[in-house]
Design a protein around this motif. Structure first.
Motif, PDB file in Angstrom:
ATOM      1  N   ILE A 101      -6.264   3.108  -2.340  1.00 55.94           N
ATOM      2  CA  ILE A 101      -5.587   3.406  -1.079  1.00 55.94           C
ATOM      3  C   ILE A 101      -5.968   4.825  -0.645  1.00 55.94           C
ATOM      4  CG2 ILE A 101      -3.381   3.497   0.132  1.00 55.94           C
ATOM      5  CD1 ILE A 101      -4.036   0.745  -1.045  1.00 55.94           C
ATOM      6  N   SER A 102      -6.668   4.942   0.472  1.00 53.97           N
ATOM      7  CA  SER A 102      -7.094   6.260   0.943  1.00 53.97           C
ATOM      8  C   SER A 102      -5.880   7.089   1.370  1.00 53.97           C
ATOM      9  CB  SER A 102      -8.073   6.126   2.106  1.00 53.97           C
ATOM     10  OG  SER A 102      -7.408   5.603   3.243  1.00 53.97           O
ATOM     11  N   LYS A 103      -6.069   8.385   1.433  1.00 51.25           N
ATOM     12  CA  LYS A 103      -4.977   9.287   1.818  1.00 51.25           C
ATOM     13  C   LYS A 103      -4.446   8.948   3.209  1.00 51.25           C
ATOM     14  CE  LYS A 103      -6.739  13.145  -0.952  1.00 51.25           C
ATOM     15  NZ  LYS A 103      -7.336  14.504  -0.921  1.00 51.25           N
ATOM     16  N   GLU A 104      -5.340   8.577   4.121  1.00 50.04           N
ATOM     17  CA  GLU A 104      -4.925   8.265   5.485  1.00 50.04           C
ATOM     18  C   GLU A 104      -4.053   7.018   5.536  1.00 50.04           C
ATOM     19  OE1 GLU A 104      -8.771  10.544   5.605  1.00 50.04           O
ATOM     20  OE2 GLU A 104      -8.042   8.779   4.510  1.00 50.04           O
ATOM     21  N   VAL A 105      -4.412   6.008   4.747  1.00 50.78           N
ATOM     22  CA  VAL A 105      -3.621   4.772   4.716  1.00 50.78           C
ATOM     23  C   VAL A 105      -2.241   5.052   4.122  1.00 50.78           C
ATOM     24  CG1 VAL A 105      -3.442   2.472   3.692  1.00 50.78           C
ATOM     25  CG2 VAL A 105      -5.617   3.240   4.672  1.00 50.78           C
ATOM     26  N   GLU A 106      -2.182   5.808   3.051  1.00 49.12           N
ATOM     27  CA  GLU A 106      -0.890   6.133   2.439  1.00 49.12           C
ATOM     28  C   GLU A 106      -0.011   6.902   3.418  1.00 49.12           C
ATOM     29  OE1 GLU A 106       1.040   8.504  -1.401  1.00 49.12           O
ATOM     30  OE2 GLU A 106      -1.147   8.459  -1.123  1.00 49.12           O
ATOM     31  N   SER A 107      -0.613   7.830   4.146  1.00 44.53           N
ATOM     32  CA  SER A 107       0.153   8.615   5.114  1.00 44.53           C
ATOM     33  C   SER A 107       0.679   7.743   6.247  1.00 44.53           C
ATOM     34  CB  SER A 107      -0.727   9.736   5.680  1.00 44.53           C
ATOM     35  OG  SER A 107      -0.074  10.430   6.710  1.00 44.53           O
ATOM     36  N   LEU A 108      -0.129   6.771   6.667  1.00 43.66           N
ATOM     37  CA  LEU A 108       0.236   5.934   7.811  1.00 43.66           C
ATOM     38  C   LEU A 108       1.294   4.893   7.455  1.00 43.66           C
ATOM     39  CD1 LEU A 108      -0.491   5.376  10.800  1.00 43.66           C
ATOM     40  CD2 LEU A 108      -2.241   3.788   9.989  1.00 43.66           C
ATOM     41  N   TYR A 109       1.214   4.323   6.236  1.00 44.44           N
ATOM     42  CA  TYR A 109       2.094   3.200   5.881  1.00 44.44           C
ATOM     43  C   TYR A 109       3.167   3.559   4.845  1.00 44.44           C
ATOM     44  CZ  TYR A 109      -1.100   0.260   8.498  1.00 44.44           C
ATOM     45  OH  TYR A 109      -1.858  -0.293   9.502  1.00 44.44           O
ATOM     46  N   THR A 110       3.049   4.697   4.208  1.00 44.73           N
ATOM     47  CA  THR A 110       3.931   5.186   3.144  1.00 44.73           C
ATOM     48  C   THR A 110       3.707   4.403   1.847  1.00 44.73           C
ATOM     49  OG1 THR A 110       5.907   3.801   3.439  1.00 44.73           O
ATOM     50  CG2 THR A 110       5.680   5.757   4.863  1.00 44.73           C
ATOM     51  N   ARG A 111       3.851   5.139   0.745  1.00 50.60           N
ATOM     52  CA  ARG A 111       3.610   4.533  -0.560  1.00 50.60           C
ATOM     53  C   ARG A 111       4.641   3.446  -0.873  1.00 50.60           C
ATOM     54  NH1 ARG A 111       1.764   7.373  -6.113  1.00 50.60           N
ATOM     55  NH2 ARG A 111       0.453   8.435  -4.578  1.00 50.60           N
TER      56      ARG A 111
END
Length: 454
Positions: free
Chosen positions: A429-439
């Motif tokens: 999970i890229s940093k951008e995806v984690e930031s956008l969708y939350t862990r």
């Protein structure tokens, strides 16, 4: 047309070989099997040879471009349009459309056909060209009847890569009485052509093959969310196990070392990021051939009739090597070309030639040592490995998490990414995806799958 829809890992090549070897070929006729890459054609040829001990003379296996050129363009184009191509070119074309058109025109004026133009020229032979007069239409019909006189059937592998031109060609050949058998997967149409899907929607003879001999069921549970009901896949009995891992880039201190330690057979991403390099170096011979063509043409324009063609080719070869070496050492393609022009008194070299030559140097880029080089998803289509690393970026994430459900090029890229592994699939999970969708929401999405695995 007979259409077979088979997803990733369904054993399409083996089934294709079975159909070809079992086809009852009439006396004096030929069956053609065409694929979109040399590797795929070689694979089919090996499968047929395994079954029959050899590939008989009445079975011809080749790439689509080779088939179209050898069977349609080379023998028939002249009768319709009065032009005979003497050779093919695979040089890199300029990205600028104006320069690209100029280069294609230059090649054609020299009776050279660029390989990218093969489908269009073949379409003119088999289907139509805008503005065809009645006499050409009548002659085309006779030529197709002649071709159908010795061609019994055409089998097409990876039919999802069919373009509009090739679709028209196959429909015309089918209309001429030739059996057309297609094998493909619309979910792997990563170019977004859509032509195979059109054929499926308009065909009355469609067979869906649900088996998957590659992926574990846990991977298919993800990829099946991207498939229509008729295209759901089931893992074979020998591959019900397997693993799915989800890791977060933000937890990894050294991403390059993480990839090395993972011992992945394939690692891939859909879009370039500053932390990942996807511009894998082009083969040097392709860059060399493209620049060599430009250098040779310029030298021929200056020295034709003064030096022999062999001498010019030798000099062009040497000069091309020197120019590429200079560019790799110090860059500045325009400066290198200018030095060569001045040294050889090419005072008449047109400006557009300069621009075309500059583009030939762009094939390779220097990658920082600390940036990992991974493959693009498009480049690994058709490949498989025991362990795969899929780097999830923000373009594919909404399709994976079902925030978007459109059937398009992006969802097809995701499908390919999810169906490469024979055993272990790791989704980073890229940093951008984690930031956008939350862990927490990402963990919630994967939790049922991971619980099912345990």
């Amino acid at each position: 047309m007979k259409v077979n829809v088979a997803g990733a890992g369904a054993g399409k090549t083996t089934k294709m070989a079975d159909l070809i070897t079992e086809y009852c070929i009439p006396e004096g006729k030929i069956v053609f099997c065409i694929a979109f890459t040399n590797a795929a054609a070689d694979n089919i040829e090996n499968k047929v040879a395994e079954k029959l001990g050899m590939v008989p003379n009445n079975i011809k296996i080749s790439t689509i471009h080779s088939f179209l050129y050898q069977e349609l363009i080379a023998p028939l184009y002249y009768f319709l349009y009065g032009k005979q191509f003497e050779q093919l070119s695979v040089i890199e074309l300029p990205n600028d459309q104006k320069y690209k058109r100029a280069k294609l025109s230059e090649l054609e004026n020299g009776n050279i056909l660029h390989y990218t133009m093969i489908p269009e020229k073949a379409k003119w032979v088999a289907y139509q060209k805008s503005g065809d007069i009645k006499a050409i239409k009548q002659l085309r019909k006779k030529l197709l009847n002649h071709f159908a006189g010795y061609c019994a059937a055409i089998f097409v592998d990876e039919a999802q890569d069919i373009s509009k031109d090739i679709k028209h060609i196959l429909e015309a050949l089918n209309q001429a009485g030739i059996d057309i058998v297609l094998y493909g997967d619309p979910k792997q149409d990563v170019k977004g052509l859509g032509c195979f899907k059109e054929i499926i929607d308009n065909s009355t003879e469609v067979q869906y093959i649900p088996n998957c001999f590659r992926c574990p069921q846990i991977h298919l549970n993800l990829s099946n969310t991207l498939a229509a009901d008729t295209q759901q896949q089931v893992a074979s009995e020998h591959n019900l196990a397997g693993s799915l891992q989800v890791v977060y880039e933000s937890d990894i201190e050294d991403i390059k070392q993480f990839i090395v330690d993972g011992n992945y057979g394939l690692q891939y991403i859909s879009m370039k990021r500053d932390r990942f390099e996807t511009h894998e170096k082009q083969a040097k011979n392709k860059r060399f051939d493209t620049l060599y063509h430009e250098v040779y043409r310029a030298m021929m324009d200056k020295w034709d009739g003064v030096k022999s063609e062999m001498e010019i080719r030798r000099v062009a070869f040497y000069v091309t090597e020197q120019m590429l070496e200079a560019f790799d050492n110090r860059g500045n393609a325009a400066g290198i070309i200018s030095e060569w022009v001045k040294a050889n008194a090419f005072n008449t070299l047109p400006r557009h030639k300069y621009a075309q030559m500059v583009t030939t140097f762009q094939g390779e880029s220097i990658v920082a040592n600390d940036i990992p080089v991974v493959s693009s998803i498009e480049s690994i289509k058709g490949l498989e490995a025991e362990r795969c690393l899929f780097i999830l970026t923000t373009d594919l994430a909404p399709y994976l998490f079902r925030k978007k459900t459109e059937d398009n090029k992006t969802s097809h890229l995701l499908y390919v990414a999810l169906t490469r592994s024979l055993d272990c699939l790791t989704i980073l999970i890229s940093k951008e995806v984690e930031s956008l969708y939350t862990r927490s929401s990402i963990d919630s999405f994967f939790a049922p799958l991971l619980m099912e695995e345990t």
